[in-house]
Every structure is written in structure tokens, then in C-alpha cells.
Design an enzyme around this catalytic site. Sequence first.
Site, PDB file in Angstrom:
ATOM      1  CB  THR A  57      -0.759   7.650   3.077  1.00  0.00           C
ATOM      2  OG1 THR A  57      -1.698   8.961   1.955  1.00  0.00           O
ATOM      3  CG2 THR A  57      -1.221   6.793   2.400  1.00  0.00           C
ATOM      4  CB  SER A  58       2.661  10.219   7.115  1.00  0.00           C
ATOM      5  OG  SER A  58       2.051   9.363   7.212  1.00  0.00           O
TER       6      SER A  58
END
Length: 192
Positions: A11-12
Site C-alpha cells: 500500500t502507498s
Amino acid sequence: MAGILVGVARTSTFEQQAGLEAQERDLKAAGAEKVFSEQVSSVGKREKLEAAIEFCRAGDTLVVTRVDRLSRGVADLLSIIERLEKKGVALRILSFGGGTLDTSNATSKLILTVLAATASWERSVMLERQLEGIAKAKAAGKYKGRAPTARRQADTVRALHAEGAKVAEIVRQVGISRASVYRCLGQNAAVT
């Protein structure tokens, strides 16, 4: 000898913890024996992806939930696939148009390349439209830019710091970066 499934989850941001956990769950449910997870922007250094590729041996399959969790665009995706192929490793994408895509066959490789190119083209067109809209808003005097999110939290950051909270605790509670905490406190030196 058949290889193992090696999962990669990404995930970012730290705010997407639930998304990371969901990817890890789906990878394990698909049979991944080892899962490499990271929370980093796709344009950042992907240390866990590199570790996963290094870990894979001939006959293994690298597994991701979606293609956007693996690469930042067509060139990057094709480069990753090429590196995997040189090692004798296949790529499996669990959620791909309602089905699973596995690069161990030529048809899946073709489909993946075409769809990755289409996604890259769509992103480029979207960015062009976005820039046109920004230019129009600027010309009309209506464009202010993105509001700085950390600055909105400055009072909270200062209050927590005044109460004796350490920077790491402020980062966790407020949900902004360490550097943003320091900016809110107006300090360049390290703060405990």
C-alpha cells in the site's frame, strides 16, 4: 520440482493498513508460503519487492492481488516480468478482470502487456485533462492548489508536544510524517 508461491503486498501509505492486511490475507488464501509486505509509494524504493524477487527461485511464482500493487506502469511491469522470466519465475495476478492471470503461458503475457499499456495510456490522458482543468482554473483565478494537510494539524501537534508526547507518538496519533511534525514544531533539530 514445483516451486512455491511468493506473495507481494503493498500500500502507498500507513493509513491503508486495512488494505495491506486484506492483501496479505488474500495472498495466504491463494497459497503463498512467504509474503513480503511494504507500505511505500509505487514511485519510492520498493525494498520488499526487490527482496521477494531475490528470494524467488526457478519454478516459483510471484503472486500479487492486483497489477497496480506491483508496478508503476507498463515499462516497470515489463521490466519486472523480464527479470522474473530470467530467473524462471512466473507472475500470477489474483484479481484480473474477474479472473486470475498467470504469465506462465503466452496468452496471459499478451493480455497483461496490452492491459498494462491501456492503463498507462488512460493515466496519461487523465493527467492531460487534469492539467487542462488546472490551467483553466488558474486563468479564472480559482485555483488555490492542494491544501497542506499537515499544517491543519499544527495546533494538535504543538499541544501533544507540550503535553510531553514524543515525535513518534505524535506521528502515530495525528497520522502525518515525522518531517511534518518537525515543521509544525518549527524545529530542524531532532526532538525526542
